[in-house]
Write an enzyme that holds these catalytic residues in place. Structure first.
Site, PDB file in Angstrom:
ATOM      1  N   ASN A 197      26.228  -3.910  41.017  1.00 31.88           N
ATOM      2  CA  ASN A 197      25.656  -5.250  41.095  1.00 31.88           C
ATOM      3  C   ASN A 197      25.941  -6.020  39.803  1.00 31.88           C
ATOM      4  O   ASN A 197      25.988  -5.438  38.711  1.00 31.88           O
ATOM      5  CB  ASN A 197      24.161  -5.219  41.429  1.00 31.88           C
TER       6      ASN A 197
ATOM      7  N   GLU B 159      24.551  -9.444  38.002  1.00 32.32           N
ATOM      8  CA  GLU B 159      23.547 -10.506  38.031  1.00 32.32           C
ATOM      9  C   GLU B 159      24.014 -11.720  37.231  1.00 32.32           C
ATOM     10  O   GLU B 159      25.003 -11.666  36.497  1.00 32.32           O
ATOM     11  CB  GLU B 159      22.212  -9.975  37.487  1.00 32.32           C
TER      12      GLU B 159
ATOM     13  N   CYS C 115      25.566  -8.087  45.071  1.00 33.33           N
ATOM     14  CA  CYS C 115      25.188  -6.683  45.208  1.00 33.33           C
ATOM     15  C   CYS C 115      26.390  -5.755  45.030  1.00 33.33           C
ATOM     16  O   CYS C 115      27.536  -6.144  45.247  1.00 33.33           O
ATOM     17  CB  CYS C 115      24.604  -6.432  46.591  1.00 33.33           C
TER      18      CYS C 115
ATOM     19  N   GLU D  67      27.324  -3.286  46.900  1.00 36.91           N
ATOM     20  CA  GLU D  67      28.053  -3.018  48.137  1.00 36.91           C
ATOM     21  C   GLU D  67      29.144  -4.070  48.368  1.00 36.91           C
ATOM     22  O   GLU D  67      30.273  -3.752  48.743  1.00 36.91           O
ATOM     23  CB  GLU D  67      27.102  -3.014  49.339  1.00 36.91           C
TER      24      GLU D  67
ATOM     25  N   CYS E 180      24.473  -7.703  52.754  1.00 33.39           N
ATOM     26  CA  CYS E 180      25.478  -6.640  52.637  1.00 33.39           C
ATOM     27  C   CYS E 180      25.730  -5.966  53.981  1.00 33.39           C
ATOM     28  O   CYS E 180      26.861  -5.608  54.297  1.00 33.39           O
ATOM     29  CB  CYS E 180      25.052  -5.616  51.594  1.00 33.39           C
TER      30      CYS E 180
HETATM   31 ZN    ZN Z   1      23.095  -6.547  49.206  1.00 32.71          ZN
END
Ligand code: ZN
Length: 150
Positions: free
Chosen positions: A59, A61, A70, A72, A106
């Protein structure tokens, strides 16, 4: 090589053998250490096996919180960039207990690259050794696949 989907658009086969579930989980745990999560401190790593290759994500940010992405999706988008369009399995590592499942956004992105969602295993792990597992079809039943588009 630039077709949007399906086997014809996949990257050429490589010598990479499909990862075992243990290997995929180890790659997700390694990717977790690369997370950029100064705001939430919720560090997540992912390893997606796509078209026989493994792609990591973490991830990332942003001070403008809504721009956060994210783990994924980072992994899947790295795969797409490499021409790997067929999702086979994904492992996600966080510090949550029980291990957290992928968010709704996701799940939709995973579905985009899963010709058979019932055949895609999604595994969530944490550093405590806890594990949860689903098929993608279980996580996003009756999802929007794009087949409805004109
Ligand atoms: Zn996600």
């Amino acid at each position: 090589m630039t077709t949007p989907d399906g086997p014809a658009g996949d990257a050429p086969a490589t010598s990479d053998a499909p990862a075992t579930s243990e290997a995929l989980e180890a790659r997700a745990a390694a990717a977790q250490r690369k997370a950029y999560a100064p705001y939430s401190k919720f560090r997540v790593g992912a390893a997606a096996q796509m078209s026989g290759q493994v792609f990591e994500g973490a991830n990332v940010e942003n001070a403008s919180y809504g721009l956060t992405i994210c783990a994924e999706r980072v992994a899947v988008f790295a795969a797409a960039l490499a021409g790997a369009h067929r999702l086979e399995a994904i492992a996600v590592c966080s510090d949550a207990s029980p291990p957290s499942s992928p968010c709704g956004a996701c799940r939709q992105v995973l579905l985009e690259f899963a010709p058979d969602p019932a055949a895609v295993t999604v595994t969530a792990i944490n550093s405590l050794g806890e594990r949860r597992s689903w098929t993608l079809a279980e996580l996003i039943p009756d999802g929007f696949s794009g087949r409805e588009l004109p």
